[in-house]
Design an enzyme around this catalytic site. Structure first.
Site, short mmCIF file in Angstrom:
data_model
loop_
_atom_site.label_atom_id
_atom_site.label_comp_id
_atom_site.label_asym_id
_atom_site.label_seq_id
_atom_site.Cartn_x
_atom_site.Cartn_y
_atom_site.Cartn_z
N CYS A 1 -5.20 -2.84 3.37
CA CYS A 1 -4.96 -2.65 4.81
C CYS A 1 -6.19 -2.89 5.67
O CYS A 1 -6.60 -4.02 5.90
CB CYS A 1 -4.38 -1.25 5.03
N GLU B 1 0.84 -1.20 0.00
CA GLU B 1 0.00 0.00 0.00
C GLU B 1 0.88 1.25 0.00
O GLU B 1 1.82 1.36 0.79
CB GLU B 1 -0.88 -0.02 1.25
N LYS C 1 -9.63 1.91 -2.53
CA LYS C 1 -10.07 1.53 -1.18
C LYS C 1 -11.41 2.19 -0.88
O LYS C 1 -11.61 3.38 -1.11
CB LYS C 1 -9.02 1.99 -0.16
#
Length: 517
Positions: A386, A275, A336
């Site tokens: 994440c 990420e 995301k």
């Protein structure tokens, strides 16, 4: 030594006060963190829940039961996420204020357990339930509902949910059926059964306990998913780039070269970096930088996943992964969608707080809830970034959606966990990843900056890994899987239905008891 029997008229010992019960519950809640990775003393969690239920059942009122539940939840959260005191000062928040923030979070999170235990005590009183019904039906159901609720209310924060402690126990067999909250419900029933070991119904309670655990053991041998296509070779790059360098203009060039050199060092079916491994927007990158990855992908037949922010306008940017593959006409993109409060989006009225913390990329645009998978040769790779790894129902929903990731055969997590230092957050994030593989019957690859960089098989077993906090490249082979587990199809609906059925059964037992009494 001989002990004298107390005189018949000796005064009974005073009942334990609510305050003392709250202290016991808070200690039990805090100690339960040892049931999770890296310690893994999972029996301690059953004992902690048993202590909670014992104190709640002996509280003097519904209000007292709620306070006891709150104390347990407070201790559970404070111990479970204490590592945030490492994270927040990295954003410029003074350590004292960081602790205040964690205490406030724990106060709020304790409210879920307070409502659960208060509701359980109220139902027991209203329905005049016997102890077995309270221990086995009402308390576990309320506990499961509270864990589910804290997984979505105010965007959700289900870190250290009870089920994660059992990714290596026989209860893991329930993961593809009931998910992590369902395992937490069964763990709570197990705790209730243990409490009844000194009760007249102890034989039935212990038989139920044995059946629950034997059922989980048997379910581990059910093959919910099947191999699909040819395995992929993968190279997962762990840069171990210091946060002080990552966003420092004087060191960004070194980071860019490090990842490009690592990616282009050797071909593989799939190559992934963490990420925001590339910490700049495409518009900010040196001329030809991204093209060098595309050239390598075309020459070698490699598919490359780059963690990097994407900007659609001067005021709209997202935490994304960019996928480059020879067979694609244009780059693949995943944005995301489940963002971290304060860290990635600003709740209304809190911009002052985010500005004070000086968080990089702290006000992001949300991606779509359902996004397509990334095609890589015979496989389809579904990324998550994440914090999204924490929300199993959202990953399952993507796998269950025909237009999104229904044919995804491999999960890929890219993360930046350097914010959490060398805390227990790192191995616990791995434990969360293992639970996602158990729920979905899919393998998972994880590419992170400081760890855990791993390859996990569909049964939650780590097949290959890199040491934490060391730069390296993990080479692994992953076999994609297809098919639907019950959890993919139903997500959390099944465990909620079972919890509701438990409460209905308790109500019917109370009616029957009143009718016969």
């Amino acid at each position: 030594m001989r002990f004298r029997r107390a005189a018949p008229d000796a005064p009974a010992s005073p009942p334990r006060s609510t305050r003392s019960r709250m202290i016991i519950a808070a200690i039990a809640g805090g100690a339960s963190v040892l049931s999770f990775a890296p310690v893994g003393w999972w029996p301690l969690q059953l004992l902690a829940l048993a202590v909670l239920f014992y104190q709640v059942l002996r509280a003097e009122s519904v209000k007292a039961s709620a306070f006891i539940g709150w104390a347990f939840g407070f201790g559970w959260c404070l111990a479970g996420v204490h590592w945030l005191t490492i994270t927040l000062p990295r954003f410029g928040l003074p350590p004292v204020l960081a602790w205040i923030a964690i205490v406030l979070l724990s106060i709020y999170m304790g409210g879920h357990a307070a409502l659960a235990m208060g509701a359980a005590a109220w139902l027991r009183k209203r329905w005049a339930l016997a102890l077995p019904a309270a221990n086995l039906l009402v308390l576990p159901a309320c506990w499961a509902i509270s864990e589910w609720s804290r997984g979505w209310l105010v965007t959700g924060f289900s870190w250290a949910s009870a089920g994660y402690a059992h990714n290596v126990t026989p209860l893991a067999g329930y993961a593809p059926v009931l998910g992590v909250y369902g395992i937490g419900w069964i763990a709570a029933m197990s705790a209730g059964a243990l409490l009844l070991s000194m009760h007249p119904v102890r034989k039935a309670a212990l038989s139920l306990l044995a059946a629950l655990w034997m059922g989980g053991f048997a379910l581990q041998y059910v093959q919910w998913t099947q191999p699909a296509g040819k395995p992929l070779t993968a190279r997962l790059i762990q840069g171990n780039v210091a946060l002080s360098d990552k966003f420092n203009p004087n060191h960004v060039g070194d980071t860019l070269r490090q990842y490009r050199d690592a990616v282009t060092a050797a071909p593989a079916d799939l190559i992934a970096i963490p990420e925001t491994g590339i910490p700049l927007f495409p518009q900010q990158l040196p001329t030809g930088y991204l093209d060098s990855y595309g050239t390598f992908a075309r020459k070698t037949g490699s598919a490359i996943v780059l963690g990097m922010p994407m900007a659609d306008s001067p005021t709209s940017y997202s935490n994304s992964v960019l996928g480059l593959a020879p067979a694609l006409g244009k780059p693949y993109r995943y944005d995301k969608h489940h963002l971290v409060p304060f860290g990635e989006f600003i709740p209304p009225g809190f911009r002052w707080f985010t500005n004070m913390m000086q968080i990089p990329l702290g006000d992001q645009a949300r991606g779509k809830v359902l996004q397509p998978a990334f095609p890589v040769k015979d496989q389809r790779v579904l990324p998550n970034i994440c914090y999204e790894n924490l929300f199993g129902e959202e990953i399952a929903a993507q796998l269950n959606e025909e237009s999104a990731g229904s044919h995804a055969t491999v999960l890929l997590n890219v993360s930046e966990l350097a914010w959490y230092g060398k805390s227990v957050a790192i191995p616990q994030h791995l434990q969360i990843s293992q639970m996602r593989t158990l729920e979905t019957g899919r393998p998972m690859l994880a590419a992170t900056n400081t760890g855990p960089t791993v390859a996990i098989d569909p049964h939650g077993v780590v097949q290959a890994r890199l040491p934490y906090h060391q730069a390296g490249i993990l080479q692994a082979t992953v076999q994609g899987m297809t098919g639907d587990t019950p959890y993919i199809v139903l997500q959390n609906r099944l465990v909620l239905a079972l919890a509701a059925a438990s409460l209905l059964a308790a109500w019917l037992l109370s009616r029957r008891r009143k009718a016969s009494g």
